[in-house]
Design an enzyme around this catalytic site. Structure first.
Site, mmCIF file in Angstrom:
data_model
loop_
_atom_site.group_PDB
_atom_site.id
_atom_site.type_symbol
_atom_site.label_atom_id
_atom_site.label_comp_id
_atom_site.label_asym_id
_atom_site.label_seq_id
_atom_site.Cartn_x
_atom_site.Cartn_y
_atom_site.Cartn_z
ATOM 1 C CB SER A 214 -0.959 -0.048 1.177
ATOM 2 O OG SER A 214 -2.145 0.606 0.860
ATOM 3 C CG ASP A 403 -6.764 -3.243 -3.606
ATOM 4 O OD1 ASP A 403 -7.659 -2.694 -2.940
ATOM 5 O OD2 ASP A 403 -5.613 -2.790 -3.702
ATOM 6 C CG HIS A 460 -5.135 -3.337 -0.068
ATOM 7 N ND1 HIS A 460 -4.737 -2.448 -1.041
ATOM 8 C CD2 HIS A 460 -4.487 -2.949 1.061
ATOM 9 C CE1 HIS A 460 -3.887 -1.574 -0.523
ATOM 10 N NE2 HIS A 460 -3.729 -1.860 0.745
#
Length: 496
Positions: A214, A403, A460
């Site tokens: 991320s 995601d 994710h």
């Protein structure tokens, strides 16, 4: 992606739930504590800037780690044969920063690579990954620990760091140690590594890999460049950097934010009329804001964060409570993910005693750190990667296909657009199946030092959603056999 962080929860941590739709971009900033509560995270402190000096302020504080309530494993793994440790290292070029870390020796061999994991946010703790993704243990509902059969310590010596300063158990007595850009973040991480390898020279010659998720799509390239620069300048202990891997990350916002509408349309999240409207009204404003960020400093870069996030919020406004970390799922009420067991576990006195954290609060995700890094958000961290590739440092970009927030399409676009000597060959390389147990677990494209992997049936947090595939990915990548099938890879390693 760009938002991958936008919520300060880089899941993978963990961008997690900050990207709830709001009436305006600024709502995100001021509602940050509410977003933390949405994750069932209730840090007692917003940031670890403490008023009292630690009695060990100028030296390393490290102790062997033996978690209480650890259940035995069927595989016969014994802690007696493994070096686990946790503690604080002083950051030499800071004012008073102390970084907290976990180290888990490989269950396979001390000669395995050293792999460091960086959680995103910015401002989320490494414990999110330790207990919910790729660490050695998982937390059971009764607060006991069970071994993770797919922990990355099965193939590597695994490091987790609470960073930037103020995150997790890391702390300072000086607020000037709160970082605002990748120069500060990467310098602190480099100082941490120097301290770690000075204390543990037995690992200094092992291959070294940087990994994370991320917002770590910003951290990782900057940190890799800092390590490589330090090696070239012979600054300190040589770190045997071999590669870096970014999972569902935010790296090149200009490309990744534009890809939001493409991904949302492809996946049926929005209609063509929505797509056309957002691309006409919001995407050009975002492009301009990012350009201004590139020519100006703090104000324009912070403003670009709010301008560009209107794209993501507009997409979410057309959904019915979608989990933007995994679009196959709905958010249950306001809780897309529940990390409350982590905070319960880390509040147990016997656990805190085992960690040696004293009375330092655990800050699962810090809004202060998050807000301090807003000026960094829209900066392009792809720019330093070509030089690393040219010097033979390997890069893997991987992304779960479901995601939305840091979606695979945006990541694929910036990787393909990156200019380096092997760009043409990489672009023309075929996609091949990435197989695990004779099943296709993803699609892989690779050329020279660069690999891109789209992971099937994952959102994710790839190591949480597809733990076996993620472990196999790490194993083959660090061994240089990522493009081989499982059987071929085992045979090649055996022959080496």
């Amino acid at each position: 992606m760009g938002h991958c962080n936008r919520c300060f929860f880089t899941l993978c941590p963990l961008l997690l739930l900050l990207l709830l739709p709001s009436s305006s971009g600024t709502d995100l900033l001021f509602d940050f504590p509410a977003k933390i509560r949405d994750l069932n995270l209730f840090p007692s402190e917003d940031v670890n800037i403490v008023r009292h000096p630690n009695c060990h302020a100028n030296k390393l504080v490290e102790k062997p780690l033996r978690f209480p309530n650890l259940l035995p494993t069927q595989s016969g793994v014994s802690l007696d044969n493994l070096a686990h440790s946790a503690g604080y290292y002083p950051i030499s070029h800071s004012n008073a920063a102390r970084m907290f870390y976990f180290f888990f020796e490989s269950r396979n061999s001390k000669k395995d690579p050293v792999v460091i994991w960086l959680t995103g946010g910015p401002g989320c703790s490494s414990e999110l990954a330790v207990f919910y993704e790729n660490g050695p243990f998982k937390i059971a509902d009764n607060m006991s620990l069970v071994w993770n059969d797919y922990g990355w310590d099965k193939v590597s010596n695994l490091l987790y760091v609470d960073q930037p300063t103020g995150t997790g158990f890391s702390y300072s007595t000086d607020k000037r140690d709160i970082r605002h850009d990748e120069e500060g973040v990467s310098n602190d991480l480099y100082d941490f590594l120097q301290a770690f390898f000075a204390e543990h020279p037995e690992y200094a010659e092992n291959d070294f890999f940087i990994t994370g998720e991320s917002y770590a799509g910003h951290y990782i390239p900057a940190f890799a460049a800092r390590v490589h620069r330090g090696n070239k300048a012979k600054e300190g202990i040589h770190i045997n950097l071999k590669g870096f891997a970014i999972g569902n990350g935010l790296t090149d916002p200009a490309i990744q934010y534009k890809a939001y509408t493409d991904y949302a349309l492809d996946m049926g999240i929005i209609q063509k009329t929505d797509y056309d409207r957002i691309n006409k009204l919001m995407v050009p404003a975002c492009e301009l804001a990012i350009k201004l960020c590139g020519t100006d400093g703090t104000i324009a870069c912070t403003a670009s964060y709010f301008v560009c996030n209107t794209i993501f919020n507009s997409i979410l406004s057309h959904t019915d409570n979608i989990n933007y970390y995994d679009i196959r799922k709905k958010c249950e009420g306001s809780l897309c993910y529940d990390f409350s067991n982590m905070e319960k576990f880390l509040s147990i006195k016997s656990v805190r005693d085992a960690l040696g954290v004293g009375d330092i609060a655990f800050v699962s995700c810090s809004s202060t750190v998050y807000q301090a890094m807003l000026v960094d958000w829209m900066r392009n961290l792809e720019v330093g990667i070509p030089g690393l590739l040219e010097d033979g440092i390997n890069m893997l970009v991987y992304a779960g296909e479901y995601d939305l927030i840091c979606n695979w399409l945006g990541n694929s676009k910036w990787v393909h657009a990156m200019e380096w000597s092997g760009q043409k060959e990489f672009v023309s390389s075929p996609e091949v199946p990435f197989t695990v147990d004779d099943s296709e677990a993803g699609l892989l494209k690779t050329y020279g030092p660069l690999s891109f992997l789209k992971v099937h049936d994952a959102g994710h947090m790839v190591p949480m959603d597809q733990p076996k595939a993620a472990l196999e990915m790490l194993k083959r990548w660090t061994q240089g056999t990522l493009s081989e099938s499982g059987d071929d890879a085992e045979k090649l390693v055996a022959e080496m």
